[in-house]
Design a protein around this motif. Structure first.
Motif, short mmCIF file in Angstrom:
data_model
loop_
_atom_site.label_atom_id
_atom_site.label_comp_id
_atom_site.label_asym_id
_atom_site.label_seq_id
_atom_site.Cartn_x
_atom_site.Cartn_y
_atom_site.Cartn_z
N HIS A 1 47.25 81.40 44.50
CA HIS A 1 47.25 82.16 45.75
C HIS A 1 45.82 82.59 46.11
CE1 HIS A 1 49.09 85.52 48.37
NE2 HIS A 1 47.79 85.74 48.38
N ASP B 1 44.61 80.40 53.95
CA ASP B 1 45.53 81.53 53.86
C ASP B 1 46.57 81.43 54.97
OD1 ASP B 1 45.06 85.18 53.94
OD2 ASP B 1 46.85 83.93 53.66
N ARG B 2 47.79 81.11 54.59
CA ARG B 2 48.91 81.10 55.54
C ARG B 2 49.98 82.09 55.08
NH1 ARG B 2 45.20 78.67 57.02
NH2 ARG B 2 45.09 76.66 58.14
N TYR B 3 49.56 83.05 54.27
CA TYR B 3 50.50 84.04 53.73
C TYR B 3 50.78 85.12 54.78
CZ TYR B 3 49.50 81.93 49.19
OH TYR B 3 49.37 81.06 48.15
N ARG B 4 52.02 85.58 54.79
CA ARG B 4 52.40 86.66 55.70
C ARG B 4 52.45 88.01 54.99
NH1 ARG B 4 57.26 84.14 59.50
NH2 ARG B 4 56.04 82.36 60.31
N SER B 5 52.31 87.98 53.66
CA SER B 5 52.37 89.21 52.88
C SER B 5 51.52 89.03 51.63
CB SER B 5 53.82 89.53 52.47
OG SER B 5 53.85 90.58 51.52
N SER B 6 50.98 90.12 51.13
CA SER B 6 50.19 90.08 49.89
C SER B 6 51.02 90.49 48.68
CB SER B 6 48.98 91.01 50.01
OG SER B 6 49.40 92.35 50.23
N GLN C 1 52.64 88.01 44.66
CA GLN C 1 51.71 86.90 44.56
C GLN C 1 51.97 85.99 43.37
OE1 GLN C 1 47.58 87.95 44.89
NE2 GLN C 1 47.89 89.26 46.67
N GLY D 1 55.09 81.21 51.65
CA GLY D 1 53.67 81.34 51.92
C GLY D 1 52.83 80.40 51.09
N ASP D 2 53.25 80.17 49.84
CA ASP D 2 52.53 79.22 48.99
C ASP D 2 52.67 77.80 49.54
OD1 ASP D 2 53.85 81.32 46.64
OD2 ASP D 2 51.68 81.01 46.71
N SER E 1 50.48 77.53 52.71
CA SER E 1 49.06 77.59 52.38
C SER E 1 48.60 76.34 51.64
CB SER E 1 48.77 78.84 51.54
OG SER E 1 49.08 80.01 52.27
#
Length: 298
Positions: free
Chosen positions: A233, A242-247, A250, A256-257, A260
């Protein structure tokens, strides 16, 4: 610290744990040899899931640490690294086998000579794709097993046993080389990955930095939780994908993975003039883009 349970492997704990004796760290190479095929009469490979069910059921008493499918890289672990497993005959008295080291890691490759996979017959294990070998080797190495065959790398089905060498020397052994055992497998085994080549020791970076070896495409199942995922990540963010919508979460593979990593595949293809299309740009990751991403080892 080395992982008791290999992150890339399915965990099916059979709960039959017992300590090893200490001493030289060892790994033992086996093949499952489920059928007796010949060049004239090859036979279909026994399904991976059938062997997995066997070692978690009626075959618990002979279960190894790891079942490895060299055709697709799938791995399944049945006991933690520091426990003995039961793949070796160990008679009362005499030389210890399953416990004779700080670790004695038993690796069973799903293979028999002249097995057939996707219409092709394979005479020896090292003729197969050996998918997942680099990651498997890296895990074994993390437990202090050196890249040596004290009694020689197996190249045939002849037995060669030396009790004194077994007791005193660390490294890899063929099942055919272990005292008190009568089996003559595995017949062959893949060579150790070259240092610094993205193999068993991990790809080497500047100042000796080591990167996570490719765990095999089958490892990337949604919902898998691992520190490797979190490090991936962070690398994807670092390379501008970075195409993640949340942190949050992880360390768990999610949508999101996927988004991304697919962005990274498109970037890598464009930057290196690959001209990839279709499945080459979609999940799951492949070895080339994974090695290029340079995910640090923990």
């Amino acid at each position: 610290m080395a992982d008791l349970w290999m992150p890339a492997a399915e965990r099916h704990d059979i709960r039959d744990h017992a300590p090893t004796d200490g001493g030289p760290a060892k790994a033992v190479a086996h093949i499952t040899w489920d059928r007796n095929a010949t060049e004239a009469e090859p036979q279909a490979l026994v399904p991976y899931d059938r062997l997995k069910t066997y070692f978690t059921g009626t075959g618990k008493g002979v279960a190894p640490h790891m079942l490895w499918n060299p055709f697709d890289g799938k791995l399944c672990q049945f006991v933690p690294a520091t426990s003995r497993s039961k793949s070796l005959a160990d008679g009362p008295g005499g030389t210890r086998t399953n416990r004779a080291g700080s670790v004695v890691l038993q690796i069973e490759a799903l293979f028999f000579p002249w097995c057939v996979v996707d219409g092709k017959a394979y005479e020896s294990l090292d003729d197969t794709p050996c998918a997942g070998w680099e990651a498997l080797h890296a895990w074994v190495s993390s437990w202090g097993v050196p890249d040596v065959w004290p009694l020689g790398r197996p190249t045939d089905f002849r037995a060669h046993r030396d009790e004194e060498v077994w007791r005193s020397a660390a490294g890899w052994y063929a099942h055919a080389q272990v005292p008190e055992n009568t089996h003559q497998d595995p017949g062959s085994w893949p060579r150790f990955p070259r240092a610094g080549g993205g193999g068993g020791g991990g790809a080497q970076g500047g100042a000796g930095r080591t990167y996570e070896p490719f765990p095999g495409s089958a490892w990337f199942t949604l919902g898998r939780r691992s520190p490797i995922v979190a490090r991936m990540h962070r690398r994807l963010v670092a390379v501008g994908c970075d195409r993640y919508r949340s942190s949050s979460g992880q360390d768990t593979l999610g949508s999101g993975d996927v988004a991304s990593y697919e962005a990274w595949q498109r970037k890598y293809s464009a930057d290196h003039g690959k001209g990839w299309t279709g499945s080459a740009l979609t999940w799951p990751p492949g070895k080339e883009t994974w090695d290029a991403l340079k995910v640090p080892r923990g």
